[in-house]
Design a protein around this motif. Structure first.
Motif, short mmCIF file in Angstrom:
data_model
loop_
_atom_site.label_atom_id
_atom_site.label_comp_id
_atom_site.label_asym_id
_atom_site.label_seq_id
_atom_site.Cartn_x
_atom_site.Cartn_y
_atom_site.Cartn_z
N ASP A 1 -8.51 11.17 -8.50
CA ASP A 1 -8.71 11.40 -7.06
C ASP A 1 -10.14 11.15 -6.62
OD1 ASP A 1 -6.05 11.99 -6.76
OD2 ASP A 1 -6.32 14.16 -6.82
N LEU B 1 -2.22 0.94 -7.01
CA LEU B 1 -2.78 2.24 -7.37
C LEU B 1 -4.30 2.21 -7.41
CD1 LEU B 1 -2.59 5.18 -8.37
CD2 LEU B 1 -2.29 4.28 -10.69
N LEU C 1 3.34 -1.11 -6.11
CA LEU C 1 2.54 -0.16 -5.34
C LEU C 1 1.12 -0.14 -5.88
CD1 LEU C 1 5.02 2.86 -5.21
CD2 LEU C 1 4.75 1.05 -3.52
N GLU D 1 0.08 12.34 -3.87
CA GLU D 1 0.86 11.63 -2.86
C GLU D 1 1.51 10.39 -3.47
OE1 GLU D 1 0.29 9.69 1.62
OE2 GLU D 1 -1.43 10.48 0.54
N TYR D 2 0.76 9.67 -4.30
CA TYR D 2 1.30 8.48 -4.96
C TYR D 2 2.50 8.87 -5.82
CZ TYR D 2 1.30 4.02 -7.45
OH TYR D 2 1.66 2.80 -7.99
N TYR E 1 -4.91 7.62 -0.04
CA TYR E 1 -3.92 8.51 -0.65
C TYR E 1 -4.61 9.16 -1.84
CZ TYR E 1 -3.79 4.39 -3.56
OH TYR E 1 -4.17 3.32 -4.34
N GLU F 1 0.87 -1.17 0.00
CA GLU F 1 0.00 0.00 0.00
C GLU F 1 0.91 1.22 0.00
OE1 GLU F 1 -3.16 0.08 -0.44
OE2 GLU F 1 -3.30 -2.10 -0.47
N PRO F 2 0.75 2.13 -0.97
CA PRO F 2 1.77 3.15 -1.22
C PRO F 2 1.98 4.15 -0.10
CG PRO F 2 -0.18 3.54 -2.57
CD PRO F 2 -0.34 2.18 -1.97
N GLU F 3 0.90 4.59 0.56
CA GLU F 3 1.04 5.72 1.48
C GLU F 3 1.83 5.37 2.72
OE1 GLU F 3 -2.34 3.58 3.30
OE2 GLU F 3 -1.61 3.94 1.28
N THR G 1 2.10 -2.04 -10.76
CA THR G 1 0.87 -1.70 -10.05
C THR G 1 -0.33 -2.46 -10.58
OG1 THR G 1 -0.32 0.20 -9.12
CG2 THR G 1 0.06 0.21 -11.49
N ARG H 1 -9.65 4.59 -0.73
CA ARG H 1 -8.20 4.46 -0.69
C ARG H 1 -7.63 5.56 0.18
NH1 ARG H 1 -6.24 -0.13 -1.73
NH2 ARG H 1 -4.40 0.60 -2.85
N SER I 1 -3.60 11.04 -5.91
CA SER I 1 -2.64 10.82 -6.99
C SER I 1 -1.35 11.59 -6.76
CB SER I 1 -3.26 11.21 -8.34
OG SER I 1 -3.68 12.58 -8.33
#
Length: 430
Positions: free
Chosen positions: A263, A258, A256, A277-278, A273, A232-234, A296, A271, A275
């Protein structure tokens, strides 16, 4: 008696199937040489989509047709998420949830003795639930193995049933991880992939985190490479990235998740986060890991996704330049918040969007493979196939090497990448 295990779904399921296989062998059962005629067939199910459930049922029916007198065990995510439906599957003799794998052998022995249907699914107990301390000594091939270090998810994305099937986040202790890694290294494994349901949450509520697990693996003698499963990216903080970069054995490949580059859609998906922040996290990774690969998953046709939303997602995906993307149409999952939405797409529209996104990412994937040409990289050689050796670089670029020397399988060798194709690169041994 002999048995066979059939695994559906993710890498965590594959790991858990191996743990069950080793448990069965320790308790005197034998692997069947003919899977269609096994005395016992264990089906480790997946339930991530409605299609997964259909595959479960199709497989159960197939096994029963092939082997009318065999014992069928259903376990995994499907019975845990949908216990009432699982209990109605008449072809299954034993049904166990995700929290009851330790009961596998006792349940089989009880069924053999009584021939009474065995059904045991208990609910996950919430934040106080302990990590099921499974371990494996092998995973089939002798180059790479998965090691499950985390289970459960606290995120509750609006489209996802997995938190109901897997419970809350819980983690393998570092001591248990170290002991398992030592065994795997002694059995010839050079590369480990740390996996979990929400791997980034490893150590949540504990005094350790994902960087500690990577450091534990990298300091294990005999392990030459360490990878991470889906993230999970964040939760990829700058501090975590810095600690990963300090480990020479760590492989710079990051999957990661996505799901969407829009957004508005990300918010509807719940989700955690946006876009921007990603994109910042991807930039942080590329700044530290110079030849990293970012892969992804992207979902199209989510409830409420307008054409403008879809185009925003397309534009964002193009801007990142992924090494590989799994594109899939949204599938309504009953039991989730998103399933309550009245906004639905015709299958043809989802397919159209999937094709457009697929064509976009094919170009991105080709560009990434092309960027590897001319580089000299270490390759873990895994297999001989059709007259060439196959393996992967540290950033998981698939490499075909023109050589018929099967003795190189299992070795890490330096290779010069000389040409790229649609799905792999060609390399020459240095």
């Amino acid at each position: 008696m002999n048995f066979n295990i059939v695994t559906l779904g993710c890498k965590v399921n594959q790991y858990e199937s191996q743990a069950m296989r080793e448990d069965m062998l320790r308790n005197g059962f034998e692997l069947s040489q003919d899977s269609a005629a096994a005395d016992i067939t264990i089906i480790n199910s997946c339930t991530v989509t409605g299609v997964s459930d259909a595959k479960n049922r199709k497989l159960i029916n197939k096994v029963r047709r092939q082997n009318p007198d065999g014992i069928i065990v259903l376990t995994g995510c499907m019975p845990q998420a949908f216990p009432d439906e699982a209990s109605a599957l008449e072809s299954c003799d034993i049904i166990l949830g995700n929290a009851k794998r330790a009961e596998l052998v006792p349940a089989i022995r009880e069924y053999i003795s009584t021939h009474h249907k065995y059904y045991h699914i208990s609910e996950h107990t919430g934040s106080g639930e302990k990590f099921e301390n499974l371990s494996v000594s092998s995973l089939g091939e002798h180059t790479r193995t998965f090691v499950k270090i985390e289970d459960g998810c606290n995120r509750f994305c609006s489209y996802c049933i997995i938190p109901y099937a897997r419970g809350r986040v819980r983690s393998k202790s570092l001591d248990s991880l170290k002991a398992e890694l030592i065994t795997l290294a002694a059995n010839g494994y050079k590369e480990v992939v740390l996996v979990g349901i929400n791997l980034s949450a490893y150590g949540l509520g504990e005094d350790f985190n994902l960087a500690d697990a990577v450091e534990c693996a990298c300091t294990t003698e005999g392990i030459e490479r360490v990878r991470l499963g889906s993230l999970e990216p964040e939760q990829m903080s700058k501090e975590l990235i810095s600690r990963l970069a300090a480990q020479p054995k760590f492989c710079p490949q990051f999957h990661l998740s996505l799901q969407s580059g829009c957004d508005k859609t990300l918010k509807a998906m719940n989700r955690h986060y946006d876009s921007a922040e990603y994109a910042e996290i991807v930039a942080d990774l590329r700044k530290v890991f110079k030849n990293s690969s970012i892969t992804t998953d992207v979902m199209v046709g989510f409830s409420g996704e307008t054409e403008d939303d879809f185009q925003k997602s397309m534009s964002f995906v193009k801007s990142i330049g992924f090494a590989r993307v799994h594109v899939f149409p949204y599938s309504v999952r009953r039991g989730t918040h998103a399933a309550k939405s009245p906004e639905k797409f015709a299958p043809q529209e989802k397919e159209r969007r999937a094709k457009l996104m697929g064509a976009l990412v094919k170009k991105s994937e080709a560009d990434f493979l092309s960027s590897q040409v001319g580089l000299c990289e270490s390759v873990l050689i895994e297999r001989m196939r059709h007259g060439f050796l196959g393996g992967y670089t540290k950033n998981y670029t698939p490499i075909h090497i023109s050589s018929s020397d099967a003795n190189l399988c299992g070795q890490i060798r330096d290779v010069k990448i000389v040409r790229s194709f649609a799905d792999f690169c060609q390399g020459d041994l240095i």
